[in-house]
Design a protein around this motif. Structure first.
Motif, PDB file in Angstrom:
ATOM      1  N   UNK A  53      34.409  43.894  41.213  1.00  0.00           N
ATOM      2  CA  UNK A  53      35.560  43.785  42.100  1.00  0.00           C
ATOM      3  C   UNK A  53      36.622  44.777  41.639  1.00  0.00           C
ATOM      4  N   UNK A  54      37.318  45.363  42.605  1.00  0.00           N
ATOM      5  CA  UNK A  54      38.442  46.252  42.320  1.00  0.00           C
ATOM      6  C   UNK A  54      39.700  45.546  42.798  1.00  0.00           C
ATOM      7  N   UNK A  55      40.589  45.216  41.853  1.00  0.00           N
ATOM      8  CA  UNK A  55      41.778  44.425  42.161  1.00  0.00           C
ATOM      9  C   UNK A  55      43.018  45.168  41.692  1.00  0.00           C
ATOM     10  N   UNK A  56      44.073  45.034  42.453  1.00  0.00           N
ATOM     11  CA  UNK A  56      45.360  45.621  42.087  1.00  0.00           C
ATOM     12  C   UNK A  56      46.344  45.417  43.220  1.00  0.00           C
ATOM     13  N   UNK A  57      47.602  45.676  42.944  1.00  0.00           N
ATOM     14  CA  UNK A  57      48.638  45.521  43.964  1.00  0.00           C
ATOM     15  C   UNK A  57      48.435  46.532  45.086  1.00  0.00           C
ATOM     16  N   UNK A  58      49.047  46.270  46.239  1.00  0.00           N
ATOM     17  CA  UNK A  58      48.987  47.209  47.352  1.00  0.00           C
ATOM     18  C   UNK A  58      49.529  48.569  46.912  1.00  0.00           C
ATOM     19  N   UNK A  92      41.688  39.265  47.298  1.00  0.00           N
ATOM     20  CA  UNK A  92      41.517  37.825  47.163  1.00  0.00           C
ATOM     21  C   UNK A  92      40.748  37.500  45.883  1.00  0.00           C
ATOM     22  N   UNK A  93      41.388  36.887  44.900  1.00  0.00           N
ATOM     23  CA  UNK A  93      40.692  36.579  43.651  1.00  0.00           C
ATOM     24  C   UNK A  93      39.505  35.639  43.844  1.00  0.00           C
ATOM     25  N   UNK A  94      39.514  34.845  44.918  1.00  0.00           N
ATOM     26  CA  UNK A  94      38.374  33.963  45.176  1.00  0.00           C
ATOM     27  C   UNK A  94      37.122  34.777  45.509  1.00  0.00           C
ATOM     28  N   UNK A  95      37.302  35.881  46.224  1.00  0.00           N
ATOM     29  CA  UNK A  95      36.163  36.755  46.519  1.00  0.00           C
ATOM     30  C   UNK A  95      35.611  37.358  45.231  1.00  0.00           C
ATOM     31  N   UNK A  96      36.518  37.768  44.367  1.00  0.00           N
ATOM     32  CA  UNK A  96      36.091  38.353  43.096  1.00  0.00           C
ATOM     33  C   UNK A  96      35.304  37.345  42.271  1.00  0.00           C
ATOM     34  N   UNK A  97      35.794  36.124  42.212  1.00  0.00           N
ATOM     35  CA  UNK A  97      35.093  35.089  41.441  1.00  0.00           C
ATOM     36  C   UNK A  97      33.723  34.795  42.041  1.00  0.00           C
ATOM     37  N   UNK A 151      38.814  49.795  32.368  1.00  0.00           N
ATOM     38  CA  UNK A 151      37.366  49.562  32.312  1.00  0.00           C
ATOM     39  C   UNK A 151      37.024  48.161  32.800  1.00  0.00           C
ATOM     40  N   UNK A 152      35.806  47.962  33.304  1.00  0.00           N
ATOM     41  CA  UNK A 152      35.403  46.639  33.794  1.00  0.00           C
ATOM     42  C   UNK A 152      35.507  45.576  32.708  1.00  0.00           C
ATOM     43  N   UNK A 153      35.947  44.391  33.125  1.00  0.00           N
ATOM     44  CA  UNK A 153      36.044  43.260  32.209  1.00  0.00           C
ATOM     45  C   UNK A 153      35.526  42.024  32.933  1.00  0.00           C
ATOM     46  N   UNK A 154      34.966  41.039  32.248  1.00  0.00           N
ATOM     47  CA  UNK A 154      34.446  39.850  32.925  1.00  0.00           C
ATOM     48  C   UNK A 154      35.478  39.219  33.854  1.00  0.00           C
ATOM     49  N   UNK A 155      35.039  38.916  35.064  1.00  0.00           N
ATOM     50  CA  UNK A 155      35.960  38.479  36.108  1.00  0.00           C
ATOM     51  C   UNK A 155      36.648  37.155  35.784  1.00  0.00           C
ATOM     52  N   UNK A 156      35.883  36.143  35.376  1.00  0.00           N
ATOM     53  CA  UNK A 156      36.460  34.827  35.124  1.00  0.00           C
ATOM     54  C   UNK A 156      37.589  34.836  34.113  1.00  0.00           C
ATOM     55  N   UNK A 157      37.339  35.341  32.907  1.00  0.00           N
ATOM     56  CA  UNK A 157      38.414  35.370  31.907  1.00  0.00           C
ATOM     57  C   UNK A 157      39.628  36.187  32.343  1.00  0.00           C
ATOM     58  N   UNK A 158      39.398  37.293  33.069  1.00  0.00           N
ATOM     59  CA  UNK A 158      40.527  38.113  33.520  1.00  0.00           C
ATOM     60  C   UNK A 158      41.418  37.326  34.472  1.00  0.00           C
ATOM     61  N   UNK A 159      40.800  36.616  35.418  1.00  0.00           N
ATOM     62  CA  UNK A 159      41.585  35.869  36.397  1.00  0.00           C
ATOM     63  C   UNK A 159      42.139  34.569  35.826  1.00  0.00           C
ATOM     64  N   UNK A 160      41.465  34.027  34.818  1.00  0.00           N
ATOM     65  CA  UNK A 160      41.981  32.818  34.168  1.00  0.00           C
ATOM     66  C   UNK A 160      43.214  33.121  33.323  1.00  0.00           C
ATOM     67  N   UNK A 217      51.240  42.006  34.949  1.00  0.00           N
ATOM     68  CA  UNK A 217      51.262  42.688  36.242  1.00  0.00           C
ATOM     69  C   UNK A 217      50.354  42.029  37.244  1.00  0.00           C
ATOM     70  N   UNK A 218      49.145  41.654  36.837  1.00  0.00           N
ATOM     71  CA  UNK A 218      48.205  40.984  37.740  1.00  0.00           C
ATOM     72  C   UNK A 218      48.702  39.580  38.078  1.00  0.00           C
ATOM     73  N   UNK A 219      49.302  38.896  37.105  1.00  0.00           N
ATOM     74  CA  UNK A 219      49.836  37.553  37.364  1.00  0.00           C
ATOM     75  C   UNK A 219      50.922  37.600  38.433  1.00  0.00           C
ATOM     76  N   UNK A 220      51.766  38.612  38.372  1.00  0.00           N
ATOM     77  CA  UNK A 220      52.834  38.749  39.368  1.00  0.00           C
ATOM     78  C   UNK A 220      52.245  39.038  40.743  1.00  0.00           C
ATOM     79  N   UNK A 221      51.178  39.823  40.775  1.00  0.00           N
ATOM     80  CA  UNK A 221      50.545  40.159  42.064  1.00  0.00           C
ATOM     81  C   UNK A 221      49.855  38.945  42.675  1.00  0.00           C
ATOM     82  N   UNK A 222      49.148  38.174  41.836  1.00  0.00           N
ATOM     83  CA  UNK A 222      48.431  37.025  42.338  1.00  0.00           C
ATOM     84  C   UNK A 222      49.349  35.875  42.710  1.00  0.00           C
ATOM     85  N   UNK A 223      50.525  35.832  42.088  1.00  0.00           N
ATOM     86  CA  UNK A 223      51.496  34.793  42.404  1.00  0.00           C
ATOM     87  C   UNK A 223      51.236  33.481  41.688  1.00  0.00           C
TER      88      UNK A 223
END
Length: 230
Positions: free
Chosen positions: A29-34, A189-194, A210-219, A224-230
């Motif tokens: 998954x590629x995630x980041x702010x608009x 959508x972090x749910x799609x990534x998970x 670099x790629x990192x495991x999705x679950x731990x990153x979103x957990x 910056x990502x926390x602010x984007x995800x809300x």
């Protein structure tokens, strides 16, 4: 393996840096702010953009300056990129031949792929007569037929409802399993990534990490990502 080696890409006042590797067959998954550069990263792989510095390699081959048609990648956009005047079968057949001069074996392959994605009996229909989910299936069928080792998806299911989106992500997972493709999917959508991606590339502050495991990153997202995800 897909590699970005010290790439720097500047568009206007925006600069994206990437120095990373993605293992073959990985679902990312590629995630980041608009505006962070998610689509830019995909365009660099697909050949629609060329970095100002650095190189992009696939299995050791430098593909930095190859045109899109010669890249080992298929691109699926949010609007599905279907031609309204062509039938379902013709839209899918473009994955084999742009002139649509398909021989008997190729026509049989088109029918087989349509059946695989649940569109049996719809070969002669036009895109306008299809639901959003069915149009997504047509686009996925064309990608499956092209059988490129890299699949790039730029929020292809963003306009679909939750249940239909889940269905399409499951179908995408099946296609990735069948083909062994390396999949890069932009999503907000972090749910799609998970649900789909084993690893995630976070783009922030002008850099693709670099790629990192999705679950731990979103957990445990960085600030910056926390602010984007809300």
């Amino acid at each position: 393996m897909l590699e970005f080696r010290d790439t720097i890409t500047t568009r206007g006042d925006f600069t994206l840096r990437a120095d990373l590797r993605i293992e073959p067959g990985l679902r990312v998954a590629i995630i980041g702010a608009s505006g962070s550069g998610k689509s830019t990263l995909l365009s660099l792989v697909g050949g629609f953009l060329t970095p100002d510095q650095g190189r992009i390699l696939w299995n050791g081959q430098d593909i930095t300056h190859l045109p899109p048609g010669e890249r080992p990648a298929s691109f699926l956009f949010q609007d599905q990129n279907l031609f309204p005047h062509l039938t379902v079968a013709q839209n899918v057949g473009l994955g084999l031949r742009p002139d649509l001069r398909l021989n008997g074996a190729q026509q049989a392959r088109v029918s087989q792929v349509l059946d695989q994605v649940g569109l049996d009996g719809m070969a002669r229909r036009l895109p306008a007569s299809l639901s959003g989910g069915q149009q997504s299936r047509v686009a996925l069928a064309r990608v499956l037929l092209r059988a490129r080792p890299i699949l790039l998806l730029d929020e292809p299911f963003a306009a679909l409802g939750p249940a239909l989106k889940t269905e399409m992500l499951d179908l995408l997972s099946d296609i990735a399993d069948q083909t062994g493709a390396t999949v890069l999917m932009v999503t907000h959508d972090p749910r799609d990534a998970r649900a789909f991606a084993t690893e995630t590339v976070l783009i922030q502050d002008g850099r693709a990490d670099p790629p990192t495991p999705t679950g731990p990153l979103l957990d445990h997202p960085p600030p910056g990502l926390r602010a984007y995800l809300g």
